[in-house]
Structure formats: C-alpha cells, structure tokens
Design a protein around this motif. Structure first.
Motif, short mmCIF file in Angstrom:
data_model
loop_
_atom_site.label_atom_id
_atom_site.label_comp_id
_atom_site.label_asym_id
_atom_site.label_seq_id
_atom_site.Cartn_x
_atom_site.Cartn_y
_atom_site.Cartn_z
N UNK A 257 27.09 35.72 -0.51
CA UNK A 257 27.75 36.30 0.67
C UNK A 257 27.87 37.82 0.53
N UNK A 258 28.25 38.27 -0.66
CA UNK A 258 28.43 39.72 -0.86
C UNK A 258 27.09 40.44 -0.71
N UNK A 259 26.03 39.86 -1.24
CA UNK A 259 24.71 40.48 -1.08
C UNK A 259 24.36 40.66 0.41
N UNK A 260 24.65 39.64 1.21
CA UNK A 260 24.30 39.75 2.64
C UNK A 260 25.22 40.72 3.37
N UNK A 261 26.46 40.79 2.96
CA UNK A 261 27.43 41.64 3.65
C UNK A 261 27.25 43.12 3.30
N UNK A 262 26.86 43.39 2.04
CA UNK A 262 26.62 44.77 1.59
C UNK A 262 25.24 44.78 0.93
N UNK A 263 24.16 44.80 1.74
CA UNK A 263 22.81 44.51 1.23
C UNK A 263 22.35 45.38 0.06
N UNK A 264 22.81 46.63 0.01
CA UNK A 264 22.30 47.53 -1.03
C UNK A 264 23.19 47.56 -2.27
N UNK A 265 24.19 46.73 -2.31
CA UNK A 265 25.18 46.82 -3.39
C UNK A 265 24.56 46.48 -4.75
N UNK A 266 25.06 47.13 -5.80
CA UNK A 266 24.67 46.78 -7.16
C UNK A 266 25.60 45.66 -7.61
#
Ligand code: 5AD
Ligand code: FES
Length: 347
Positions: A257-266
């Motif tokens: 979910x976090x990857x989709x919500x903040x796509x460029x996040x490390x």
C-alpha cells in the motif's frame, strides 16, 4: 476491492474508509494483485535495483523507556556499549570496501554523544568518504542540534513516528514522550533540508486497523523520502514481553500500500521482517520494498543492539551479510547496486 487498488495506483490516494476496507478485506489473491501493481510502479522508478545501506549501531545507551524496545533504559540486563569515533570510522572503511555508499548511524537517545561529538564524527566521515551519504537515526533532538548535524554533512534522517494516533502513542510510550514532539521533529528535519524517513511497527500492542489507516494518512501528509516499517517483535525484558508479534502477511500488505501511495519512496525490507521469516526480506522486496540495510557494526557488539528477541545476523561479519544479501536479492531477480541510492527526485 481490486478497483480500490487500481484507483490507488492511478491517483496515489484513497479515502481513509477505503484504506480500511482494503486492509480489513484483504485476501491472498488481493495481496498478489497489490504486490504486482506495487512492483510495476517500483520498477518504473528504480528498475530492478536494490539500494544498500550500511547500518552502524554505535550506541545502545538510551535515556528513553519505550515499552516495546529492548534497549529501553529500564532494561538493566542489557549490556551497554558505545563505539568510539575511531571504531565508527573503521566500520565505514570496511563498509566502503564492500560497496556501501550510505552509512546509517543508529543509536539509542544517548546524550554522551553531544552535538559537538556527533558533528565531529559526521565531519570526519564526510572528509574521508565524500561520495557517501550519511543517515542519522538517533531520535529526538532540538532544531539547533539537527541544523548542526545537517551543516556538518548529514543529509538524511530516520525517525519513525511509531504510530500516528495520539492514544495509541501513549500506550507504547511513557508520558514524557509525545506524538506531537515526534511529529514536530519530523517537520523540523524536513524544513532544514534533510531527506526524512518516518515509519511504524506493524502489529504493535493495541494497534487497530484505524491506527494503520492513520499511519497511511500521516505518511501521505508528510511526504517522506523513506518509510521504515517492520513487524513488532516482543523483547523478553520489556513490558510487552508477552504480547503477540506482528504478522508477516500484514506487514507485506502495508508495504504494498505504501509503495502505491508514495510511488517514489525508499522502502526498506527490514531486519525485523527477516527475523520473523527466513525469507521475510525477500518477500518484502517482492511486496514493493527496494532498500536493504545490512549490519556493519563490529561483531563484538552485534548481539547487544537487541531491540527485539531473536534478531538475525548477530553473529555474521559485515562481509558475510553484504554478500548474503546480494545472493538473496539475485535469487529473486534483483541486483544490489553500489551507489548512494538517492531518492528518485534527487537523481
Ligand atoms: N519490535 C520491532 N521493532 C522495534 N523497534 C523497537 N523495538 C522494536 C520491537 N520490539 C523499532 C522501532 C524503532 C526502530 C529503530 O526499531 O520502530 O523506531
Ligand atoms: Fe546477514 Fe544474511 S544478511 S547473514
């Protein structure tokens, strides 16, 4: 439910009620669908590259008493240690030779390490390894302290918010620690110019699905460069010794979910994930994570930095962990890269 994931993929946001429905209604099939989308977006920004960070646990003294943490000050059975500046620089030397270009200095909240001492350490590392990034993970300090660290050359800061819910925060921490101060620190760090990381434990005691939704909403608001999440794992010398640990399955779903919500996040696949399942870190990557943080601390202190029970890699030399990790990533079709591993927006 798949429409919600499609919607999140397309717009990077959902209503809190929709996040709640996704988390509560998750199934293995839905998770597969989520991970597939998460990896599509991750590969778009970072291809199959996995960034590595060398973790240097330089002190396990801590003035705080968080109920979940094995190095809390009330744990009188913890054997305390501090690394000297020379020992820290030795870790960097070993790490550099192994291809690390980010050093994460992590420790308990230990005031022995005054601002001046830390500034000296940061500047010394920067002087010798000017092509490396320094990440600090040393808890709450004042704006002035953070500014001094930044001016000395540290450019990233990890400070997990632990939970974005006020009531829940109070159940995990003694009274002198507040969510408002935690958040203020994160906003200070961001304002100074640090690349910041927040994060939380999955399955910490008293956590509800609503709390997890609040975590997501907070992350969306803060827009951090990094998010560190891992399962809660009980430590036998803490008030939470007999509490249940967080699950692999829910942690993976939250990573997706976090990857989709903040796509460029490390997004690190954490040691805690590897601790609750032998292939936990691999599964974290396959759910959307793109960072791993092998340990560079000297072998003599490894088993003393015990935030939770059964922590892995406490007997392995830095080189062993480094190459073990490389193999693990290659086994699932990814490659560890020698680079600072900056956020997509800074490359
Ligand atoms: N289980 C899992 N993670 C923990 N941390 C601290 N104690 C535990 C535990 N028992 C995490 C916290 C902290 C980070 C350094 O480690 O989220 O911010
Ligand atoms: Fe430490 Fe595998 S990463 S031994």
């Amino acid at each position: 439910m798949k429409e919600l994931i499609d919607n999140l993929y397309a717009t990077q946001q959902l209503e809190p009620t929709e996040f709640k429905a996704l988390i509560e209604g998750r199934t293995p099939e839905l998770a597969e669908y989520l991970f597939d989308k998460a990896n599509q977006i991750k590969t778009k920004h970072y291809s199959n590259d996995i960034y590595i960070r060398g973790l240097i646990e330089f002190t396990n003294y801590c003035k705080n008493d968080c109920y979940y943490c094995g190095i809390r000050k009330s744990n009188t059975n913890a054997q305390r240690y501090r690394l000297t500046e020379e020992e820290i620089l030795n870790c960097c030397e070993t790490g550099y030779a192994l291809g690390f270009r980010t050093f994460v200095l992590q420790g308990g909240e230990d005031l022995y390490f005054s601002d001046d001492k830390l500034v000296h350490i940061i500047a010394s590392i920067k002087k010798q390894y000017s092509d490396c990034a320094i990440t600090l993970s040393i808890g709450e300090r004042s704006y002035e302290s953070y500014l001094a660290f930044y001016n000395a050359g540290a450019e990233r800061y990890l400070l997990r918010h632990e939970t974005a819910d006020e009531e829940h925060y109070k159940k995990l921490h003694p009274q002198n620690l507040t969510l408002s101060n935690r958040k203020a620190c994160l906003f200070d760090l961001k304002q100074i110019g640090f690349q910041i990381g927040c994060g939380f434990m999955v399955g910490s005691p008293f956590q509800t699905v609503d709390n997890l939704v609040e975590d997501l909403v907070f992350i969306k608001e803060l827009q951090p460069h990094m998010v560190g999440i891992g399962p809660f794992i009980p430590h036998h010398e803490t008030p939470f010794a007999n509490e249940a640990g967080g699950s692999l399955e829910l942690t993976l779903f939250m990573l997706g979910l976090i990857r989709l919500m903040v796509p460029e996040v490390l997004l690190p696949s954490t040691t805690a994930l590897g601790t609750i399942d032998p292939l936990g870190r691999e599964q974290g990557i396959l759910a959307g994570a793109n960072v791993v943080m092998p340990n560079l601390s000297p072998i003599s202190v490894r088993n003393k930095y015990m935030l939770y029970d059964n922590k892995i890699c406490t007997g392995d030399e830095a080189a062993e962990c480094r190459f073990c990790m490389q193999k693990r990533m290659e086994n699932i079709g990814y490659q560890v890269v020698v680079s600072r591993g900056d956020h997509f927006s800074l490359q």
